[in-house]
Write an enzyme that holds these catalytic residues in place. Structure first.
Site, PDB file in Angstrom:
ATOM      1  CD  GLU A  74       0.672  -5.157 -36.141  1.00 20.77           C
ATOM      2  OE1 GLU A  74       1.426  -4.663 -35.295  1.00 20.77           O
ATOM      3  OE2 GLU A  74      -0.452  -5.603 -35.857  1.00 20.77           O
TER       4      GLU A  74
ATOM      5  CG  ASN B  42       6.355  -1.037 -31.529  1.00 14.53           C
ATOM      6  OD1 ASN B  42       7.060  -0.090 -31.829  1.00 14.53           O
ATOM      7  ND2 ASN B  42       5.376  -0.942 -30.637  1.00 14.53           N
ATOM      8  CG  ASP B  43       4.310  -6.631 -33.979  1.00 16.04           C
ATOM      9  OD1 ASP B  43       5.224  -7.313 -33.468  1.00 16.04           O
ATOM     10  OD2 ASP B  43       3.194  -6.476 -33.448  1.00 16.04           O
TER      11      ASP B  43
ATOM     12  NE  ARG C  34       0.270  -1.637 -27.502  1.00 21.29           N
ATOM     13  CZ  ARG C  34       1.087  -0.583 -27.595  1.00 21.29           C
ATOM     14  NH1 ARG C  34       0.962   0.419 -26.771  1.00 21.29           N
ATOM     15  NH2 ARG C  34       2.033  -0.561 -28.510  1.00 21.29           N
TER      16      ARG C  34
ATOM     17  NE  ARG D 103      -3.593  -3.806 -30.838  1.00 22.35           N
ATOM     18  CZ  ARG D 103      -2.301  -3.746 -30.505  1.00 22.35           C
ATOM     19  NH1 ARG D 103      -1.414  -3.359 -31.389  1.00 22.35           N
ATOM     20  NH2 ARG D 103      -1.914  -4.038 -29.285  1.00 22.35           N
TER      21      ARG D 103
ATOM     22  CG  HIS E 135      -2.125  -0.889   0.979  1.00 16.77           C
ATOM     23  ND1 HIS E 135      -2.863  -1.439   1.989  1.00 16.77           N
ATOM     24  CD2 HIS E 135      -2.697  -1.285  -0.175  1.00 16.77           C
ATOM     25  CE1 HIS E 135      -3.842  -2.151   1.462  1.00 16.77           C
ATOM     26  NE2 HIS E 135      -3.767  -2.075   0.150  1.00 16.77           N
TER      27      HIS E 135
ATOM     28  CB  CYS F 250      -0.080   3.276 -33.378  1.00 22.01           C
ATOM     29  SG  CYS F 250      -0.232   1.671 -34.146  1.00 22.01           S
TER      30      CYS F 250
ATOM     31  NE  ARG G 172       7.176  -5.712 -29.977  1.00 24.76           N
ATOM     32  CZ  ARG G 172       5.946  -5.251 -30.151  1.00 24.76           C
ATOM     33  NH1 ARG G 172       5.275  -5.515 -31.263  1.00 24.76           N
ATOM     34  NH2 ARG G 172       5.379  -4.507 -29.239  1.00 24.76           N
TER      35      ARG G 172
HETATM   36  C1  PEP Z   1       3.249  -2.166 -33.142  1.00 27.19           C
HETATM   37  O1  PEP Z   1       3.439  -3.351 -33.447  1.00 27.19           O
HETATM   38  O2  PEP Z   1       3.966  -1.235 -33.536  1.00 27.19           O
HETATM   39  C2  PEP Z   1       2.134  -1.796 -32.268  1.00 27.19           C
HETATM   40  C3  PEP Z   1       1.796  -0.549 -32.054  1.00 27.19           C
HETATM   41  O3  PEP Z   1       1.479  -2.803 -31.648  1.00 27.19           O
HETATM   42  P1  PEP Z   1       2.040  -3.580 -30.367  1.00 27.19           P
HETATM   43  O4  PEP Z   1       3.260  -2.846 -29.894  1.00 27.19           O
HETATM   44  O5  PEP Z   1       0.921  -3.576 -29.404  1.00 27.19           O
HETATM   45  O6  PEP Z   1       2.356  -4.933 -30.937  1.00 27.19           O
HETATM   46 MG    MG Z   2       1.923  -4.896 -33.075  1.00 30.93          MG
END
Ligand code: PEP
Ligand code: MG
Length: 849
Positions: free
Chosen positions: A709, A732-733, A578, A615, A471, A780, A743
């Site tokens: 992606e 990212n993907d 997300r 999403r 806490h 994103c 990643r």
């Molecule tokens: C991404 O892949 O760039 C993305 C925004 O989705 P996540 O990071 O949730 O896979």
């Molecule tokens: Mg992704």
């Protein structure tokens, strides 16, 4: 009275005509999991409930939907008409027998309006359940598919041993539930324990929670916490007393539904197997003598001076006055402590954090704790002495538990304990006198200490005890103050005034930094604070480049709190919700209603003029859901994840789409599908959205877009663009799939850089494809929040940047400094480069230009 022994078989006649249904198939876990007892169910075609056995009506529910008959052998037969019929509060039911009366087999008990009940309740299924399961060795349901009320036997019982005829069930017959699997992610910790104990106290019966050979008093928070019930544990409720059956049912239902916590309702035994038990916290130790390590409790950076906080020992006499006088002292102190906590609660803005002090108030009336004090006082001890002995022994017991969350609650007991002790001893604890720029070090800080810290003087704190879930840590985060828990014990020996740097996020305390280091950090902090203040001041202005191009800056969020925060920071909408957060760390899928509520709440927090891109569920073998069994995959990142999983589980997707669509009226809604690889997928998800939209009669416009992606999709962007409303590039993907680098790989992740020219060319191609069809493109992935990458993305023509919430004001401020024409030139130049290093170097130059 006849003393002959009774035959060991008891036949129960059908109380209603209808189709026989196995109790396990009843769509209510309280019955299906036999929490109330074993038995059988009937889907009725008649509407007059007849007595299935001869006996006494020992309980008639005030809502008239349930009745218990106790046979002369003490077998309690509960007949429960319908599911969720308690909600009808008697509407549609007419009682035909009175409580306490003796009834014969086939005698009318309750008549009900079948049409009304069927319309208003969940189901008409009627359960015939034995609540005295300990007296039954075998349940033999009829093999008939249908039964006629009063004529056919629906269930036979083989009874345990012979029972004397004429013996009415003793008032204190024990009733025990079936196994209940605890769904709470962190087990029965303080808050659910308090909810359970509160409910338990509303019953007269003695109530116990059982787990294997251990048991706890269900009316005592401390006792429940001491049982150390963890997620997925099987526990039982046992009641002895006049309202035992109701108590068992109520508590079993409450536990199965999470005891007031949002944890996805009833857990299944299968699901429980997948959930790891909490691990004990490892002891952290640094090899650097000038660095002490702990667990990050609250992020932030502070430069200050050590101030040790030590609690004074409160002296109390061992021997008391008369027990009456001592009890009176105790009662007064408990009452005053309650009032103090009430005031403290009011001073904390966040209601969730204020709940911590509600749990403290609950401890003040804990029956086990008070019983123990009472024993001490009756033995001649003073109220203070007896109270201290009781709460210390409880706290010590909890502190030894393996479950970190429960062990952390020992501190709460000590906190309340000390509060009451001070009141008994008539000591007014002086507020901590701390010097300026103090970094507090303590064995443990109590939640009360933390809540009353002077924020002008205290820059941060470290405690030897506690953990990230304590806490104290929760309060530190809500006070926005850096903190470390579980720091190396040697910290207690640091001299007051020692200069230190506290890095909350890293969980480390740097000792004796050089003056230069301190000055550097201070300078950095001042500059940063100034810049942030300026960015915040202009956060609500649009992000328009110097040559008049408007870029939409929106937020990546994972829930309502972040949505609210993004609006406060000038966010122009949500570019990526997300939605996984709704599905993870729970034991069953979120219901449509649950999802509807959260999407609608987020949409409302954004308002009708802001975009809200949701999403759909993006999980897979790498992030498995316990309630969605999946076969193991050798390469989960290349397996059934994202939209592939949703299309393989259409029910899951349809439910989510319906829930999302219901929020359409509150914001500018867009639905986005992750991991799209083929046009067939796009067509299928569009078909599902259109079907559900029509079925729900949603008329507000809803855009349907995809995440780009997967390299194939980026390459074919122009073709995809003709069939969707927008793209959002998940860099990212896209980076991991383009570069074939995981990643999260410990060695490769650093190299998996979205600034790789290969990835950049795919981004450029995606934008070109979208614009060829007049569609907008967002980014994103993480690079949208990277100040080095922003000019490049704008130069490539990206229309929307979806960034982490804290980055919103800075990204907007940066866009306002850029000219689109310059950015285009930069992009043209960078897209000709061959290595990440060249790209990064050029972008760094841009940053300092
Ligand atoms: C991404 O892949 O760039 C993305 C925004 O989705 P996540 O990071 O949730 O896979
Ligand atoms: Mg992704």
């Amino acid at each position: 009275m006849n003393n002959s022994t009774q035959a060991s078989r008891l036949d129960l006649f059908a109380p209603l005509s209808g189709v026989v249904v196995a109790i396990e198939s009843v769509p209510d876990p309280v019955f299906a999991q036999k929490m109330v007892g074993d038995g059988v169910s009937i889907d009725p075609i008649s509407n007059l409930l007849l007595a299935p056995v001869a006996g006494k009506v020992t309980q008639l529910h005030s809502s008239k939907h349930a009745i218990t008959i106790t046979t002369p052998a003490g077998i309690e037969v509960l007949i429960h008409i319908g599911l969720d019929t308690v909600m009808l509060r008697g509407e549609g039911f007419t009682i035909k027998a009175t409580e306490g009366s003796e009834v014969k087999v086939g005698q009318p008990l309750i008549e009900f309006n079948a049409d009304l009940v069927a319309r208003k309740a969940l189901s008409l299924l009627t359960q015939i359940v034995i609540t005295t399961g300990d007296k039954v060795v075998k349940y033999i349901p009829t093999t008939k598919k249908t039964v006629v009320a009063g004529q056919d036997v629906v269930l036979s019982l083989d009874l345990a041993g012979a029972t004397v005829v004429g013996q009415v069930a003793a008032a204190d017959t024990a009733i025990q539930s079936g196994a209940i699997i605890v769904p709470n992610p962190t087990g029965l910790h303080a808050r659910p324990a308090a909810v359970l104990a509160n409910t338990a106290k509303t019953f007269k019966s003695d109530l116990k929670l059982l787990r294997a050979d251990d048991e706890a008093n269900a009316k005592s928070v401390v006792s429940i916490m001491g049982l150390e019930v963890q997620h997925g544990d099987s526990i039982f409720v046992k009641a002895t007393g006049p309202d035992a059956a109701q108590a068992v049912k109520a508590l079993a239902e409450l536990i199965a539904s999470g005891s007031g916590e949002e944890c996805g309702g009833v857990a299944t035994a299968v699901a429980a197997k997948h959930v790891p038990k909490p691990q004990a916290r490892p002891v952290l130790k640094s090899n650097d003598p000038n660095m002490l390590m702990g667990v990050s409790a609250s992020p932030g950076l502070a430069v200050g001076y050590i101030f040790q906080v030590k609690q004074e020992v409160i002296d109390v006499a061992e021997t008391g006055d008369t027990p009456e006088l001592e009890k009176h002292r105790l009662e007064k102190a408990l009452k005053d402590a309650f009032e103090q906590l009430e005031t403290l609660k009011g001073e904390i803005a966040d209601p969730v954090k204020a709940e911590i002090f509600v749990a403290h108030q609950e401890l003040l009336s804990d029956p086990d704790l008070l019983d123990l004090v009472s024993v001490g006082i009756n033995q001649g001890k003073s109220a203070g002495f007896a109270w201290r002995a009781a709460f210390t022994s409880y706290a010590d017991k909890l502190a030894k538990l393996k479950n970190e969350v429960l062990a952390g609650r020992a501190n709460d007991i000590r906190d309340v304990g000390r509060r009451v002790l001070c009141l008994i001893a008539g000591i007014k604890e002086a507020a901590l006198e701390v010097p300026n720029d103090a970094i507090l070090i303590a064995e443990d800080l109590t939640p009360s200490d933390t809540a009353s810290l002077d924020r002008n003087k205290v820059l941060g704190f470290c405690t030897v005890g506690g953990g990230a879930t304590s806490h104290v840590a929760i309060l530190a985060r809500s006070l926005n103050i850096p903190a470390i828990c579980g720091i190396e014990e040697i910290a207690l020996q640091l001299a007051n005034g020692t200069p230190v740097i506290l890095e909350g996020s890293k969980g480390c305390l740097r000792l004796n930094p050089s003056v230069e280091e301190i000055n550097n950090i201070r300078e950095r902090q001042v500059k940063l604070a100034k810049r942030q203040a300026e960015e915040l001041e202009t956060a609500f202005e649009p992000a328009t480049t110097t040559d008049g191009v408007c870029v939409e800056v929106v937020a990546n969020i994972g829930g309502l709190e972040e949505a609210q925060q993004s609006v406060k920071l000038g966010g122009e909408g949500v570019g990526l919700l997300r939605s996984e957060f709704l599905y993870l760390e729970r034991t069953n899928a979120p219901t449509e209603a649950e999802q509807d509520k959260i999407y609608s709440d987020i949409a409302k927090s954004l308002g009708k003029d802001r975009t809200f891109v949701v999403r759909t569920l993006d999980v897979g073998g790498d992030k498995p859901l316990p309630y969605l069994p999946m076969s193991a995959e050798e390469n989960p990142f290349l397996g059934v994840r994202g939209v592939r999983l949703c299309l393989a589980e259409p029910e899951l997707l349809h439910t989510q789409i319906r829930a999302i669509l219901r929020s359409a009226e509150h914001a500018k809604l867009a639905i986005m599908f992750p991991m799209i690889t083929s046009l067939e997928e796009v067509r299928e998800v569009k078909r599902i959205v259109a079907e559900e939209k029509a079925a729900l009669g949603v008329t507000s416009p809803v855009q349907v877009g995809i995440m780009v992606e997967v390299p194939a999709t980026a390459v074919m962007a122009e073709i995809f663009a003709s069939e969707v409303d927008f793209f959002s590039i998940g860099t990212n993907d896209l980076t991991q799939y383009t570069l074939a680098m995981d990643r999260g790989h410990p060695k490769l992740a650093k190299e998996a850089d979205a600034m790789h020219p290969g990835v950049l060319r795919l981004i450029a191609n995606t934008v070109k494809g979208a614009h060829a069809h007049g569609k907008w493109v967002g980014v994103c992935g993480g690079i949208a929040s990277d100040p080095a990458a922003v000019p490049l993305l704008i130069g490539m023509g990206v229309d929307e940047l979806s960034v982490s919430v804290p980055a919103i004001p800075a990204v907007k401020a940066l866009v306002r400094k850029l000219s689109k024409a310059d950015c285009q030139q930069l992009a043209a130049e960078v897209l000709q480069m061959g290595t990440v290093a060249e790209v990064r170097a050029r972008l760094a130059q841009q940053l300092t230009d």
